[in-house]
Write a protein that holds these residues in place. Structure first.
Motif, PDB file in Angstrom:
ATOM      1  N   LYS A  18      -5.344  -7.751  -9.998  1.00 38.76           N
ATOM      2  CA  LYS A  18      -5.770  -6.374  -9.734  1.00 38.76           C
ATOM      3  C   LYS A  18      -6.562  -6.291  -8.430  1.00 38.76           C
ATOM      4  O   LYS A  18      -6.381  -5.357  -7.640  1.00 38.76           O
ATOM      5  CB  LYS A  18      -6.609  -5.832 -10.887  1.00 38.76           C
ATOM      6  N   ARG A  19      -7.448  -7.267  -8.224  1.00 41.42           N
ATOM      7  CA  ARG A  19      -8.265  -7.252  -7.009  1.00 41.42           C
ATOM      8  C   ARG A  19      -7.395  -7.327  -5.756  1.00 41.42           C
ATOM      9  O   ARG A  19      -7.604  -6.579  -4.794  1.00 41.42           O
ATOM     10  CB  ARG A  19      -9.248  -8.421  -7.039  1.00 41.42           C
ATOM     11  N   LYS A  20      -6.408  -8.213  -5.763  1.00 37.03           N
ATOM     12  CA  LYS A  20      -5.539  -8.354  -4.594  1.00 37.03           C
ATOM     13  C   LYS A  20      -4.699  -7.101  -4.373  1.00 37.03           C
ATOM     14  O   LYS A  20      -4.474  -6.689  -3.230  1.00 37.03           O
ATOM     15  CB  LYS A  20      -4.650  -9.583  -4.750  1.00 37.03           C
ATOM     16  N   LYS A  21      -4.245  -6.476  -5.463  1.00 43.00           N
ATOM     17  CA  LYS A  21      -3.470  -5.247  -5.328  1.00 43.00           C
ATOM     18  C   LYS A  21      -4.343  -4.099  -4.831  1.00 43.00           C
ATOM     19  O   LYS A  21      -3.885  -3.234  -4.078  1.00 43.00           O
ATOM     20  CB  LYS A  21      -2.795  -4.900  -6.658  1.00 43.00           C
ATOM     21  N   ASP A  22      -5.613  -4.094  -5.224  1.00 46.17           N
ATOM     22  CA  ASP A  22      -6.548  -3.086  -4.707  1.00 46.17           C
ATOM     23  C   ASP A  22      -6.729  -3.248  -3.190  1.00 46.17           C
ATOM     24  O   ASP A  22      -6.796  -2.257  -2.458  1.00 46.17           O
ATOM     25  CB  ASP A  22      -7.896  -3.199  -5.402  1.00 46.17           C
ATOM     26  N   TYR A  23      -6.831  -4.492  -2.735  1.00 44.10           N
ATOM     27  CA  TYR A  23      -6.929  -4.748  -1.298  1.00 44.10           C
ATOM     28  C   TYR A  23      -5.695  -4.227  -0.573  1.00 44.10           C
ATOM     29  O   TYR A  23      -5.790  -3.599   0.486  1.00 44.10           O
ATOM     30  CB  TYR A  23      -7.088  -6.249  -1.031  1.00 44.10           C
ATOM     31  N   ILE A  24      -4.527  -4.510  -1.134  1.00 46.99           N
ATOM     32  CA  ILE A  24      -3.278  -4.046  -0.524  1.00 46.99           C
ATOM     33  C   ILE A  24      -3.266  -2.524  -0.447  1.00 46.99           C
ATOM     34  O   ILE A  24      -2.947  -1.936   0.595  1.00 46.99           O
ATOM     35  CB  ILE A  24      -2.070  -4.560  -1.341  1.00 46.99           C
ATOM     36  N   ASP A  25      -3.616  -1.884  -1.552  1.00 44.68           N
ATOM     37  CA  ASP A  25      -3.583  -0.423  -1.586  1.00 44.68           C
ATOM     38  C   ASP A  25      -4.542   0.179  -0.575  1.00 44.68           C
ATOM     39  O   ASP A  25      -4.188   1.101   0.171  1.00 44.68           O
ATOM     40  CB  ASP A  25      -3.922   0.061  -2.999  1.00 44.68           C
ATOM     41  N   TYR A  26      -5.762  -0.334  -0.527  1.00 44.79           N
ATOM     42  CA  TYR A  26      -6.775   0.240   0.355  1.00 44.79           C
ATOM     43  C   TYR A  26      -6.433   0.034   1.829  1.00 44.79           C
ATOM     44  O   TYR A  26      -6.635   0.929   2.654  1.00 44.79           O
ATOM     45  CB  TYR A  26      -8.130  -0.379   0.050  1.00 44.79           C
ATOM     46  N   ASN A  27      -5.894  -1.131   2.161  1.00 45.45           N
ATOM     47  CA  ASN A  27      -5.649  -1.461   3.561  1.00 45.45           C
ATOM     48  C   ASN A  27      -4.268  -1.044   4.079  1.00 45.45           C
ATOM     49  O   ASN A  27      -4.100  -0.864   5.285  1.00 45.45           O
ATOM     50  CB  ASN A  27      -5.839  -2.961   3.782  1.00 45.45           C
ATOM     51  N   LEU A  28      -3.301  -0.858   3.185  1.00 41.47           N
ATOM     52  CA  LEU A  28      -1.929  -0.583   3.630  1.00 41.47           C
ATOM     53  C   LEU A  28      -1.408   0.790   3.212  1.00 41.47           C
ATOM     54  O   LEU A  28      -0.365   1.223   3.701  1.00 41.47           O
ATOM     55  CB  LEU A  28      -0.980  -1.657   3.095  1.00 41.47           C
ATOM     56  N   ARG A  29      -2.108   1.455   2.325  1.00 40.03           N
ATOM     57  CA  ARG A  29      -1.604   2.720   1.777  1.00 40.03           C
ATOM     58  C   ARG A  29      -1.240   3.737   2.854  1.00 40.03           C
ATOM     59  O   ARG A  29      -0.217   4.421   2.767  1.00 40.03           O
ATOM     60  CB  ARG A  29      -2.649   3.326   0.832  1.00 40.03           C
ATOM     61  N   SER A  30      -2.050   3.830   3.891  1.00 42.98           N
ATOM     62  CA  SER A  30      -1.812   4.852   4.923  1.00 42.98           C
ATOM     63  C   SER A  30      -0.485   4.616   5.644  1.00 42.98           C
ATOM     64  O   SER A  30       0.192   5.583   6.036  1.00 42.98           O
ATOM     65  CB  SER A  30      -2.956   4.856   5.942  1.00 42.98           C
ATOM     66  N   TYR A  31      -0.090   3.372   5.804  1.00 45.57           N
ATOM     67  CA  TYR A  31       1.184   3.075   6.473  1.00 45.57           C
ATOM     68  C   TYR A  31       2.364   3.421   5.576  1.00 45.57           C
ATOM     69  O   TYR A  31       3.386   3.938   6.045  1.00 45.57           O
ATOM     70  CB  TYR A  31       1.227   1.604   6.886  1.00 45.57           C
TER      71      TYR A  31
END
Length: 235
Positions: A18-31
């Motif tokens: 979950k933590r790694k997916k949260d990082y992905i979402d927060y950092n890549l979501r805008s793209y």
């Protein structure tokens, strides 16, 4: 399944996933918002245990190709998550003609494992397989943070780490054209009280480190997160 997969599994829990997916979402979501998730084609080099694939599958994305030099990793990810193709190679140039065109290409802590003389050619090859309007995102250890030495020397597989300037140099050396580039920290997602506290404490720590660097008079850069991201858009 070899010892590397077992090692990764021992380190992985539902909480770390979950933590790694949260990082992905927060950092890549805008793209992903900019290119959209409908009919998106994705390539990941070095998928680990498939955290990125899990994130994409949650959003009904399954047109995903993965590349790794470890067959057990490919077997693990392809059995657990919905992907399209996987390629086994220790030299991505050998599968150049097999790769397709992608809207999003992702490397998470992969480039620093390659021989230094392969950095530019690898970036150039991946960029060639990027669709216009697509993004190539490369996350690597940040050498500007002196506490990040563990990222560089934590194992014998790392060949280097990076700063804002070295990533700019890498893009220039690659010879790619028609692009826009952004270099940013790979940030902690402030999705819960504990992470908000981590963000505050990290910023205090970075201020202390920055002050020490200014006093020391050495070369330093603005971004101080443990990992740093190079984001290239094909224009």
């Amino acid at each position: 399944m070899n010892n590397y997969v077992k090692h990764l599994e021992e380190l992985s829990t539902p909480a770390t996933l979950k933590r790694k997916k949260d990082y992905i979402d927060y950092n890549l979501r805008s793209y992903f918002k900019r290119i959209g998730l409908t009919n998106i084609k994705v390539l990941e080099v070095g998928p680990g245990l498939g955290e990125f694939e899990s994130y994409l599958n949650d959003r009904e994305v399954s047109d995903i190709d993965i590349v790794d030099n470890d067959k057990s990793i490919l077997d693990y990810v392809s059995k657990k998550y919905r992907i399209k193709r996987y390629y086994l190679t220790n030299n991505i140039s050998l599968i150049d003609k097999k790769l397709g065109k992608y809207n999003f290409i992702f490397l998470m802590q992969v480039l620093e494992h390659l021989p230094v003389d392969k950095y530019a050619t690898t970036l150039r090859l991946l960029y060639k397989h990027l669709e216009k309007g697509g993004f190539l995102v490369i996350v690597v250890p940040n050498a500007n943070n002196p506490l990040g030495l563990v990222e560089r020397y934590g194992d014998l597989q790392h060949t280097g780490s990076f700063t804002e300037q070295s990533l700019k140099d890498l893009v220039n050396l690659s010879g790619i054209e028609d692009y826009s580039a952004e270099i940013k920290g790979y940030e902690i997602p402030p999705f819960d009280p504990l992470n908000i506290l981590r963000v505050i404490l990290q910023k205090i720590l970075h201020l202390i480190l920055l002050s020490a660097m200014i006093i020391n008079g050495g070369l330093f850069f603005r971004i101080m997160t443990p990992n740093i991201a190079l984001v290239i858009e094909k224009t």
